[in-house]
Design an enzyme around this catalytic site. Structure first.
Site, mmCIF file in Angstrom:
data_model
loop_
_atom_site.group_PDB
_atom_site.id
_atom_site.type_symbol
_atom_site.label_atom_id
_atom_site.label_comp_id
_atom_site.label_asym_id
_atom_site.label_seq_id
_atom_site.Cartn_x
_atom_site.Cartn_y
_atom_site.Cartn_z
ATOM 1 C CD GLU A 1 3.056 0.852 0.404
ATOM 2 O OE1 GLU A 1 2.099 0.936 1.215
ATOM 3 O OE2 GLU A 1 4.236 0.850 0.772
ATOM 4 C CD GLU B 1 6.738 -1.239 2.532
ATOM 5 O OE1 GLU B 1 6.763 -0.366 1.648
ATOM 6 O OE2 GLU B 1 6.554 -2.441 2.301
#
Ligand SMILES: C[C@H](O)CC(=O)SCCNC(=O)CCNC(=O)[C@H](O)C(C)(C)COP(=O)(O)OP(=O)(O)OC[C@H]1O[C@@H](n2cnc3c(N)ncnc32)[C@H](O)[C@@H]1OP(=O)(O)O
Length: 724
Positions: free
Chosen positions: A135, A115
């Site tokens: 995640e 990210e």
């Protein structure tokens, strides 16, 4: 220089190289995130800096946000431990910076690591670098803007698939998708990234901000269609998992109201999910799995694992062939021995079919399949055993046969060779009784199908040497299994703990509960199949044999209803002969077989345990508890006897060996969530009503009365009874 942190170095070209350091994977621990904020801020303020490059030390960009922080939040319930990264660092400091920032990505960029890279203005990678947002496998969603930026870089369908599957892609694919701007050799990564950053600063290359892009996003109506399809799919594949639907909702927010709005929603949902039971369970499993690699007096003893190049497998039945398949797929040479040509050919055929099955499912290339099969040699005698490093015996469960095999092995194998047995029930001391090599004898208990199931139970006796255990652990890892070291007892850890599982189901059936409802409750809880379908798959012969072993070992707590005998008497053996509790037809899901019901009725009549002759009226929750609490109870005895190093080993073993739902954290973790007190009181009540099968163990009673979690380490007096 501190081991964990961020450094900034400005080169003569005016590029600030900002390096994240937190070995081994540069996890984004709080000091790293603080360091990034500080150093990137500094780079933006300094007049001698034209652009910045973000890199990870030691050939790995970053394995993502520090999962230890999640664990701390789970322990304390304190959400304030989560830093404000998504807006402050990722949007304001990196993406909206006044100078370009380029990510130099090597090895891996996962979760928060990827990210950060997504927020940079370009991404330069080395080949075979893993890129992913895993995640959801931790019960949360990406929390540093991944739900918004990834669809804008790779398109909506691919982004959804990457997030929902949690599987990484390689940088080569990333390049073709537009996630990666260039792939360069490792030695040139930094130089190429600096150059790229300068070219952006000089406007020779576009200055792109991922969150502002819309070129890869579909029109709204098409986007909604894609998202709705994914929702339907996730309802089937990710039952009981809130993070999948939540992730899709957050992506949709950004498509409808824009990326920044999506980021705000993502942050809120991420924080909600961190405290979910699903996240607690999955984060526990993450660390528990890694903890299995640390075995006292073995992995901390300074021993070095020896290289195991060639393994002999004895017995080409279902287990032996599965084990041989797992080994050749892991690039280990295998000698498969059988007693005659017919059996040998049968074994080789199973192995070929196993490998071919993986090719048809797209899990293996033809080239790799051929390479694997070339590592297999079938033999009928022991002449090839003179240079094997390990033998894994997988013949039928017959004590005298195994004893004679092991005394033979002692003569024909080299002195360093590890002598492993795949027995699932026979005491290892008895297996090796006729040898003088007890230090080399170890259990290698694979689960069927052995080339698919990830658990390898390594069984040690008090005489097995640490070196033999370490070597088997290493082989296990080479063939992509998760080795869990356990002590020697009837059923070892997994089968022992789960021996009441099938019996609990039979108890309920005989108390009048509908057969198929039992399986339904268990699958709704999250097991892939219920105990009755499991019996169909294993075959009733196996169920009977296992029951006998446990009945002999633990006669005080066995429930023996007559159902299995009646089924076998009526010509039913399970899935193998197409006659089980279910009807199995190719191409369709197993259907309950109503013709089983008269046999069940007969069995109930014979057992005669229904209170006042009437079927028991129970809720689904009670059905679940009446099956799983006895498993918790037996697991307590396993802990009390020191059969496992730590409670979390039993969690991993239950998840990987019995398909206990990972998002519930494993059997002991789940039991602690339920509460020892409730489990103890329920078992006590049922033991008074239905007999000693439910009698609470001493360990459970003690933990419940003292309010101590079942997972807490055993006391020193209990530890002295340890079988490890
Ligand atoms: C806000 C964000 O969106 C949220 C997130 O980023 S959540 C985190 C997302 N990242 C992940 O899920 C990746 C988790 N890690 C992994 O999958 C694997 O560790 C890996 C592929 C990075 C490396 O695998 P491998 O080389 O086999 O090493 P592995 O044994 O797993 O890990 C090495 C050590 O690093 C630790 N580690 C790995 N990733 C970590 C992380 N993200 N946080 C904390 N510790 C981590 C492991 O616990 C292990 O510690 P130990 O040696 O004390 O047991």
């Amino acid at each position: 220089m501190a081991k964990v942190g961020v450094t900034l170095e400005v080169g003569s070209d005016g590029v600030a190289v900002i390096t994240m350091r937190n070995p081994p994977v540069n996890a984004l621990a709080i000091p790293v995130l603080d360091g990034l904020q500080e150093k990137i801020g500094e780079a933006m303020r300094r007049n001698d800096v034209k652009a910045a490059v973000l890199i990870g030390q030691g050939g790995r960009f970053s394995g993502g946000f520090d999962i230890n922080v999640f664990a701390k939040i789970h322990q304390t319930g304190n959400l304030n431990l989560l830093p404000n990264v998504s807006i402050d660092l990722v949007v304001n400091t990196i993406e909206d910076s006044k100078k370009p920032v380029v990510a130099a990505v090597e090895g891996l960029a996962l979760g928060g690591g990827l990210e950060l890279a997504l927020a940079c203005n370009a991404r330069i990678a080395t080949s075979r670098t893993q890129l992913g947002l895993p995640e959801l496998s931790l019960g949360v969603i990406p929390g540093f803007g991944g739900t918004q930026r990834l669809p804008r870089l790779v398109g909506l369908p691919k982004a959804i698939s990457m997030m929902l599957s949690s599987k990484p892609i390689m940088s080569e694919e990333g390049k073709s998708l537009g996630l990666i701007d260039a792939i360069v050799p490792s030695g040139e990564l930094l130089k190429a990234s600096c150059l790229w950053a300068l070219e952006i600063a000089g406007r020779c290359k576009p200055w792109l901000r991922s969150l502002h892009r819309t070129d890869k996003l579909p029109p709204l109506s098409e986007g909604r269609k894609i998202l709705n399809n994914a929702r339907e799919q996730a309802k089937k594949t990710a039952k009981n998992l809130p993070q999948h639907q939540a992730c899709l909702d957050v992506i949709e927010e950004g498509i409808i109201h824009g990326g920044y709005s999506g980021i705000l929603r993502e942050d809120k949902v991420f924080r909600d999910l961190v405290l979910s039971d699903t996240s607690k369970g999955l984060v526990h499993v993450f660390f528990a799995q890694r903890a299995t690699s640390k075995v006292p007096n073995v992995t901390d003893s300074g021993l070095k694992p020896r290289i195991v190049k060639k393994v002999a497998v004895l017995g080409g039945g279902l287990m032996g062939s599965g084990i041989a398949t797992a080994l050749i797929l892991g690039n280990v040479n295998v000698v498969l021995k059988e007693i005659n040509n017919e059996y040998l050919l049968k074994g080789i055929k199973i192995i070929e079919a196993n490998v071919q099955g993986l090719v048809s499912k797209g899990k293996l290339t033809t080239v790799k399949a051929e390479k694997a099969l070339s590592m297999l040699k079938g033999v009928l005698d022991y002449s090839d055993f003179k240079d094997v490093d390990m033998v894994i015996e997988a013949v039928i469960e017959n004590v005298s046969l195994k004893q004679s095999i092991f005394s033979e092995l002692e003569k024909v194998c080299p002195l360093h060779c590890i002598l492993a047995t795949n027995t699932s029930s026979i005491d290892l001391n008895i297996v090796g009784a006729k040898t003088s090599s007890q230090d080399r004898i170890v259990g290698a208990h694979f689960f069927s199908p052995a080339h698919v199931m990830p658990l390898l139970e390594i069984v040690r006796t008090d005489r097995t040497s640490p070196q033999a255990i370490l070597d088997l652990m290493t082989v296990g890892k080479v063939i992509k299994k998760v080795p869990v070291v356990v002590g020697n007892c009837v059923g070892f850890a997994v089968n022992r703990a789960f021996f009441p599982y099938a019996q609990g189901a039979h108890m309920l059936i005989h108390l009048g509960v509908d057969v198929f409802r039992v399986d339904q409750v268990i699958t709704s809880f999250g097991f892939p199949i219920g105990p009755l379908q499991l019996a169909d798959v294993a075959g009733y012969g196996v169920s009977m044999a296992v029951r006998k072993i446990f009945a002999d070992a633990f006669p005080d707590r066995i429930f023996e209803g007559p159902l299995m005998e009646l089924l076998i008497k009526s010509g039913r053996y399970g899935k193998n002969n197409g006659k089980g509790f279910y009807i199995y037809e190719k191409g369709s899901r197993p259907r309950p077989d109503p013709s089983i019901l008269p046999i069940v009725e007969e069995s109930r009549r014979l057992a005669n345990i229904m209170p006042h002759g009437k079927p028991l009226s129970v809720s689904d929750q009670e059905i679940l508890e009446m099956i799983l609490f006895p498993v918790v109870n037996e697991s307590c005895r396993v802990l009390d006897e020191g059969v496992v190093v730590q409670a979390s080993d039993l969690d991993i073993a239950s998840v990987l060996g019995m398909s206990f739902p990972s998002y519930r954290g494993g059997i002991i973790f789940w039991a602690d969530m339920v509460g020892a007190d409730h489990i103890y009181k329920s078992l006590k009540k049922w033991s008074e009503l239905y007999g000693s099968f439910y009698k609470p163990s001493r360990f459970l009673e003690e933990r419940a009365s003292r309010g101590v979690p079942l997972s807490a380490p055993v006391s020193s007096s209990a530890a002295s009874r340890s079988r490890l």
